[in-house]
Design an enzyme around this catalytic site. Sequence first.
Site, PDB file in Angstrom:
ATOM      1  N   GLY A  12     -20.249  38.293-110.013  1.00  0.00           N
ATOM      2  CA  GLY A  12     -19.323  39.416-109.911  1.00  0.00           C
ATOM      3  C   GLY A  12     -18.340  39.580-111.063  1.00  0.00           C
ATOM      4  CB  SER A  13     -18.129  38.395-114.583  1.00  0.00           C
ATOM      5  OG  SER A  13     -19.352  38.802-115.133  1.00  0.00           O
ATOM      6  CG  ASN A  14     -20.736  43.294-115.344  1.00  0.00           C
ATOM      7  OD1 ASN A  14     -20.402  43.940-116.336  1.00  0.00           O
ATOM      8  ND2 ASN A  14     -21.647  42.330-115.394  1.00  0.00           N
ATOM      9  CG  HIS A 109     -31.723  45.362-118.005  1.00  0.00           C
ATOM     10  ND1 HIS A 109     -32.291  44.798-116.879  1.00  0.00           N
ATOM     11  CD2 HIS A 109     -32.437  44.898-119.055  1.00  0.00           C
ATOM     12  CE1 HIS A 109     -33.315  44.047-117.235  1.00  0.00           C
ATOM     13  NE2 HIS A 109     -33.421  44.090-118.549  1.00  0.00           N
ATOM     14  CG  LEU A 148     -37.406  46.835-111.993  1.00  0.00           C
ATOM     15  CD1 LEU A 148     -36.177  46.772-111.101  1.00  0.00           C
ATOM     16  CD2 LEU A 148     -38.285  45.601-111.785  1.00  0.00           C
TER      17      LEU A 148
HETATM   18  C1  GRF Z   1     -25.137  40.960-115.688  1.00  0.00           C
HETATM   19  O1  GRF Z   1     -25.464  40.295-116.871  1.00  0.00           O
HETATM   20  C2  GRF Z   1     -25.921  42.246-115.568  1.00  0.00           C
HETATM   21  O2  GRF Z   1     -26.365  42.743-116.779  1.00  0.00           O
HETATM   22  C3  GRF Z   1     -27.095  41.860-114.729  1.00  0.00           C
HETATM   23  O3  GRF Z   1     -26.657  40.858-113.869  1.00  0.00           O
HETATM   24  C4  GRF Z   1     -25.550  40.185-114.457  1.00  0.00           C
HETATM   25  C5  GRF Z   1     -24.471  40.153-113.408  1.00  0.00           C
HETATM   26  O4  GRF Z   1     -23.391  39.357-113.796  1.00  0.00           O
HETATM   27  N1  GRF Z   1     -27.642  43.015-114.059  1.00  0.00           N
HETATM   28  P1  GRF Z   1     -22.063  39.342-112.928  1.00  0.00           P
HETATM   29  O5  GRF Z   1     -22.465  39.007-111.498  1.00  0.00           O
HETATM   30  O6  GRF Z   1     -21.425  40.686-113.033  1.00  0.00           O
HETATM   31  O7  GRF Z   1     -21.222  38.248-113.527  1.00  0.00           O
END
Ligand code: GRF
Length: 195
Positions: A12-14, A109, A148
């Site tokens: 969940g860093s994003n 992605h 996909l």
């Molecule tokens: C990210 O690198 C994104 O590109 C991919 O999954 C990863 C998720 O990372 N789809 P986080 O859970 O947001 O840290």
Amino acid sequence: MFPISVFISGNGSNLQAIIEKCHNPGYVKIINVVSDNNKAYGITRVKQADTSIPPFVMEQGRMSRQEYCRKLMKAMQVTEPKLIVLAGFMKVLTPEFTNAFHRKIINIHPALLPKHKGGGPSFNSHRNVLQWGEKEHGITIHWVNEELDGGPIILQRRFPVMSDDTEETLEKKVHNLEHIWYPWVINRIAEGYIT
Ligand code: GRF
């Protein structure tokens, strides 16, 4: 107020970046965070960051992927987000789901699509990039359709692969770009600049 749902499965860093750069400033509102995994660290982040964002854990359990996605689709049709943001969500959504939310789902992605498409627990774009001897790596943000990793590309950002790069350094560089550009794209969609 532009309501969004964020779908996660893990770290969940994003999601964290989206909370800080989209939700907290105010115009975009995360109305729920959906996780298909009750142990996802992203759920802890939600609770720590802002208790007013409801986490919504829905595991697949014994449901088929079709049944799971239908249930999720019905839940989304009730909460009505204007945008569904896939942020490390490991399930592949069914065509029924993606068609119901046409041009309302985005994904990030960790590679320069159309190269290194893929998913699943063993998929590692950074390892692939090193094994293929790629000269550059990067990120892709795209609309989600039934194919996909195949929907129309919104934005890509790239960087050169250096001779001393490892899977770990590439992952860090990718994450750094993701945390800048995913919130940026979401804010621009909310403002109507990206459609
Ligand atoms: C990210 O690198 C994104 O590109 C991919 O999954 C990863 C998720 O990372 N789809 P986080 O859970 O947001 O840290």
